[in-house]
Design a protein around this motif. Structure first.
Motif, PDB file in Angstrom:
ATOM      1  N   SER A 367      -8.612 -14.831  49.602  1.00 18.91           N
ATOM      2  CA  SER A 367      -8.109 -16.056  50.211  1.00 18.91           C
ATOM      3  C   SER A 367      -6.701 -16.336  49.713  1.00 18.91           C
ATOM      4  CB  SER A 367      -9.025 -17.244  49.878  1.00 18.91           C
ATOM      5  OG  SER A 367      -9.118 -17.408  48.469  1.00 18.91           O
ATOM      6  N   LEU A 369      -3.048 -19.268  50.393  1.00 19.28           N
ATOM      7  CA  LEU A 369      -2.491 -20.484  50.978  1.00 19.28           C
ATOM      8  C   LEU A 369      -1.050 -20.218  51.361  1.00 19.28           C
ATOM      9  CD1 LEU A 369      -2.887 -23.475  51.679  1.00 19.28           C
ATOM     10  CD2 LEU A 369      -2.028 -24.021  49.388  1.00 19.28           C
ATOM     11  N   HIS A 403       0.513 -26.100  56.346  1.00 19.63           N
ATOM     12  CA  HIS A 403      -0.368 -25.348  55.455  1.00 19.63           C
ATOM     13  C   HIS A 403      -1.318 -24.492  56.295  1.00 19.63           C
ATOM     14  CE1 HIS A 403       0.942 -28.689  52.863  1.00 19.63           C
ATOM     15  NE2 HIS A 403       0.783 -27.833  51.858  1.00 19.63           N
ATOM     16  N   TRP A 405      -4.508 -21.929  55.766  1.00 24.19           N
ATOM     17  CA  TRP A 405      -5.507 -21.428  54.820  1.00 24.19           C
ATOM     18  C   TRP A 405      -5.983 -20.062  55.301  1.00 24.19           C
ATOM     19  CZ3 TRP A 405      -7.149 -21.919  50.137  1.00 24.19           C
ATOM     20  CH2 TRP A 405      -8.414 -21.450  49.764  1.00 24.19           C
ATOM     21  N   GLN A 407      -8.420 -16.664  54.589  1.00 21.44           N
ATOM     22  CA  GLN A 407      -9.634 -16.306  53.877  1.00 21.44           C
ATOM     23  C   GLN A 407     -10.369 -15.175  54.611  1.00 21.44           C
ATOM     24  OE1 GLN A 407     -12.535 -19.441  53.467  1.00 21.44           O
ATOM     25  NE2 GLN A 407     -13.420 -18.553  51.616  1.00 21.44           N
ATOM     26  N   ARG A 452      -9.639 -22.007  44.904  1.00 19.77           N
ATOM     27  CA  ARG A 452      -9.668 -23.179  45.769  1.00 19.77           C
ATOM     28  C   ARG A 452     -10.680 -22.967  46.887  1.00 19.77           C
ATOM     29  NH1 ARG A 452      -5.918 -26.927  44.865  1.00 19.77           N
ATOM     30  NH2 ARG A 452      -6.580 -27.869  46.831  1.00 19.77           N
ATOM     31  N   GLY A 454      -9.929 -24.688  50.045  1.00 21.47           N
ATOM     32  CA  GLY A 454      -9.265 -25.112  51.260  1.00 21.47           C
ATOM     33  C   GLY A 454      -7.874 -25.610  50.979  1.00 21.47           C
ATOM     34  N   ILE A 455      -7.320 -26.328  51.973  1.00 17.37           N
ATOM     35  CA  ILE A 455      -5.955 -26.843  51.862  1.00 17.37           C
ATOM     36  C   ILE A 455      -5.936 -28.007  50.882  1.00 17.37           C
ATOM     37  CG2 ILE A 455      -4.083 -27.926  53.160  1.00 17.37           C
ATOM     38  CD1 ILE A 455      -5.062 -26.448  55.618  1.00 17.37           C
TER      39      ILE A 455
END
Length: 580
Positions: A367, A369, A403, A405, A407, A452, A454-455
C-alpha cells in the motif's frame, strides 16, 4: 409351392454372390485391392490433387519414345508432404488370358505382373521441388507417389517432356531472397533482385508481374499455400457453425466419398490459374521495390514476393522475409523513491504534454499514499494510476491537495497529463515558488503506508484566524483547526515592505505550492505538536512575538506529516499596532 419357389430363389442368389470368389480363389492374388480409378498425369498441364491425411496417392505416366529429358514439379499447398518418383520395369508382358475376379485397369495389371522398381527421386517438405533428368532406359511406366502425414491438403503437379526449362514457371534470380531496406512505425520498405522473365521481355508485353503479400502469421513457400490459408480464414465462421449442427448420416457419407472417389474430384477441379484476383497485394507491378504501409506499430509481419505469369496461370516464390515495426514514441518512465518530493514541470508548451512515473511500495501490504497539488493556476492536470494494464483511478489535480490511496499491487504506473488551461491558452506565468523559475507544474510525493489503513484526516478548514483584541505592538495571536491525529504544526512569518502592505500582500507569497522546503529557516518562528480526538474542538493557538510596531507581516501555517506533501493553510496578513 410358394415356399419352394422362395427357397430356390434364395439359393440361386447365394450362389451368384458367393460362388464366384470360391471358383476363382486360386487365381486371386493375396494383395488384391478393390477396383479404384487410375489417375494418369497429363503432360504439359497443371494438375491439382487432394491428399487425404495418411493416405498415399499414386499417379502414373509414360513418356513418348526418344524423349531427350523430362521434369516433374510438385507444389505443396501450405503443409509438408512426401513425394517420390519410381520407374517400374516389366520383365514379361501381362497374361492376357488370366481370369481376374474384378475388372482391372492397365496400371493395375502391370502392378500385378512380374517386374522391378527403381526409385529415382524423393523429397519431403513444403517447398516447391522439381526433378529433372533423362528418361529411365528400361522404364515401362512411371509412378508418382504423394502423401501428407499431418492433415489433408492439396498439391499441384506439372509434367514436362523435354530438356531445359519448361517455360511455364517464371524464372527466379540467383539470389531469390527478399531484403528489407527500411522499417518504420507503420511501414516497411522491401527490395529484391528482378526476375529474368520480366527483364527479358519488351515493355509492351506485360504478362508477368510481382505480387507482394503481407500477413502476421508466417511466410508462405508458394502462392497455393497463400490461397489455402485465405480459404481457411474465410471458412472459420462456417466451420464453427458446422460444429454446432446436429450429426447426421451425411458427414459420414461425405467422408466416405472423399476417401474413395477423390481422384474423380481432382479430374473435375483442375485449376485454370494459380493467380487469385481476390488476393490483397500490397504491391503489384514490375518494380522490384515496394513500400508496405498502414501497418500497426510494434507488430511482427511476414512478407512474401511472387512473380506471376498471368498467361499460363503460374507463379514462382521468392524467399520471404519478416520484420517488426517500431513501437510508438513514449515518454520515459521515471521511478519514484520512497518519500521523494518531486516537481513535475511541462516546459514544451504542448497542450497534450504527459509524463510517466513508477513506484514500488514497501511492505507485504503493498500500500502507498500519493499526494499531488497543482501549481499552475488555470492549468488542467489529470492523474491516472494503473497497475498491470488496469486503470485504478483517474482524477483532476487542482490547487487543493489530492490524496490517492494505493493498495494491493506490487507496482504502480502514474501518468500525469496536462490537458490545457481554463482559458484555452497555455499559461506562461512563472511561479517564483518553483525552483529555478520553472513554469507552473505539479507537486507530487508518494510513500509506502503499510502501517496506515487509508487517507489521513484533514482539517475541517484551512483558514487562519486572528484576534484583534490580542493584537499588540510586538505580538499577534493566531488560531487554526487541527486534526484528531498527532501532527506537527509550523508557523512561518515574512515581513512586508510599505508598498507591498498597501497593495494587500503579494500573491506570489500566497501561492499554494509555497512549501516549508522553499522557506528560509529564519522565517520559521515555532513548531508544535497538537492532537484532539474531538474534531469540533481541534483548535490550537499560538502567540507570535518579536515583531516590530506598525509593520505588516504574512503568516503561514503548515501541517507537517511523515507521509505526503505538507498541508499549507491560507496565508494571513496582519499589521501590528503602532502604539500600545
Amino acid at each position: 409351392m410358394v415356399a419352394t419357389l422362395l427357397s430356390w430363389c434364395l439359393g440361386a442368389a447365394l450362389a451368384l454372390i458367393c460362388g464366384s470368389p470360391l471358383a476363382h480363389s486360386a487365381l486371386v492374388p493375396e494383395n488384391e485391392v478393390p477396383l479404384r480409378p487410375t489417375t494418369w498425369l497429363p503432360e504439359g498441364k497443371l494438375t491439382s490433387v487432394t491428399l487425404p491425411k495418411g493416405r498415399t496417392r499414386r499417379l502414373y505416366f509414360t513418356l513418348r519414345k526418344k524423349v531427350p529429358g523430362m521434369s516433374v514439379t510438385v507444389i505443396p499447398c501450405n503443409l509438408p508432404i512426401e513425394w517420390s518418383l519410381t520407374a517400374r520395369t516389366l520383365k514379361d508382358k501381362p497374361i492376357k488370358n488370366l481370369q481376374w475376379s474384378t475388372k482391372k485397369s492397365m496400371p493395375e495389371v502391370w502392378w500385378r505382373g512380374p517386374g522391378t522398381e527403381e526409385k529415382i527421386h524423393s523429397f519431403t517438405g513444403d517447398a516447391v521441388d522439381t526433378y529433372s533428368g533423362s528418361p529411365h532406359p528400361q522404364a515401362s511406366i512411371y509412378i508418382l507417389k504423394l502423401r501428407s502425414k499431418q492433415h489433408s491438403t492439396r498439391a499441384t503437379l506439372f509434367l514436362y517432356e523435354g530438356q531445359g526449362s519448361s517455360g511455364i514457371f517464371p524464372l527466379l534470380p540467383a539470389d531469390p531472397r527478399v531484403h528489407t531496406l527500411g522499417v518504420g512505425m507503420t511501414s516497411v520498405t522491401l527490395s529484391w533482385a528482378p526476375s529474368a522473365s520480366i527483364t527479358g521481355l519488351p515493355r509492351e508485353e506485360n504478362s508477368y508481374e510481382y505480387c507482394v503479400l503481407v500477413n502476421s502469421l508466417q511466410n508462405y513457400p508458394s502462392l497455393c499455400a497463400v490461397q489455402e490459408g485465405t480459404r481457411k480464414a474465410k471458412n472459420q465462421k462456417q466451420d464453427k457453425e458446422e460444429r454446432n449442427r446436429k450429426e447426421t448420416a451425411w458427414p459420414i457419407l461425405k467422408e466416405w466419398w472423399w476417401e474413395q472417389w477423390d481422384t474423380f474430384l481432382d479430374a473435375q477441379n483442375l485449376p485454370s490459374s494459380l493467380v487469385d484476383d481476390d488476393l490483397q497485394c500490397a504491391c503489384r507491378g514490375t518494380d522490384s521495390v515496394c513500400t508496405v504501409s498502414e501497418l500497426l506499430p510494434d507488430s511482427p509481419y511476414y512478407f512474401d514476393v511472387f512473380v506471376m505469369d498471368r498467361l499460363n496461370g503460374t507463379s514462382s516464390a521468392y524467399k520471404g522475409t519478416s520484420a517488426r515495426t517500431h513501437e510508438e514514441a513514449r515518454s520515459a518512465i521515471a521511478p519514484l523513491r520512497e518519500g521523494e518530493l518531486r516537481w513535475v514541470s511541462f516546459k514544451n508548451g504542448g497542450s497534450d504534454s504527459e509524463q510517466f512515473f513508477s513506484f514500488r511500495p514497501r511492505g507485504w501490504q503493498q500500500s502507498g499514499l500519493l499526494t499531488l497539488q497543482s501549481c499552475g493556476g488555470g492549468e488542467k492536470i489529470k492523474v491516472t494510476v494503473s497497475s498491470k494494464g488496469q486503470v485504478l483511478t483517474s482524477r483532476g489535480v487542482g490547487a487543493d491537495l489530492v490524496h490517492v490511496w494505493l493498495q494491493g499491487s506490487p507496482s504502480y504506473l502514474i501518468h500525469l497529463q496536462r490537458e490545457g488551461t481554463s482559458t484555452g491558452q497555455i499559461s506562461t506565468v512563472i511561479d517564483p515558488s518553483l525552483p529555478g523559475g520553472l513554469m507552473a507544474s505539479v507537486k507530487m510525493q508518494i510513500s509506502s503506508a503499510y502501517h496506515r489503513r487509508g487517507i489521513p484526516s484533514l482539517p475541517s478548514t484551512l483558514q487562519i484566524k486572528s484576534f484583534n483584541r490580542l493584537r499588540g505592538c510586538n505580538s499577534v495571536t493566531l488560531a487554526w483547526m487541527g486534526t484528531e491525529e498527532r501532527s506537527l504544526y509550523c508557523v512561518y512569518r515574512r515581513k512586508l515592505g510599505n508598498q507591498e502592505a498597501e497593495a494587500g500582500g503579494p500573491s506570489a507569497l500566497t501561492a499554494p505550492c509555497l512549501g516549508p522546503e522553499s522557506r528560509s529557516d529564519t522565517e520559521r518562528v515555532l513548531c508544535k505538536y497538537f492532537q484532539e480526538l474531538n474534531p469540533r474542538r481541534a483548535v490550537t493557538t499560538a502567540v507570535i512575538g518579536g515583531l516590530e510596531p506598525g509593520m505588516a507581516y504574512v503568516f503561514d501555517v503548515y501541517l507537517m506529516r511523515r507521509w505526503g506533501i505538507p498541508i499549507k493553510y491560507a496565508s494571513k496578513m496582519l499589521k501590528t499596532r503602532k502604539e500600545c
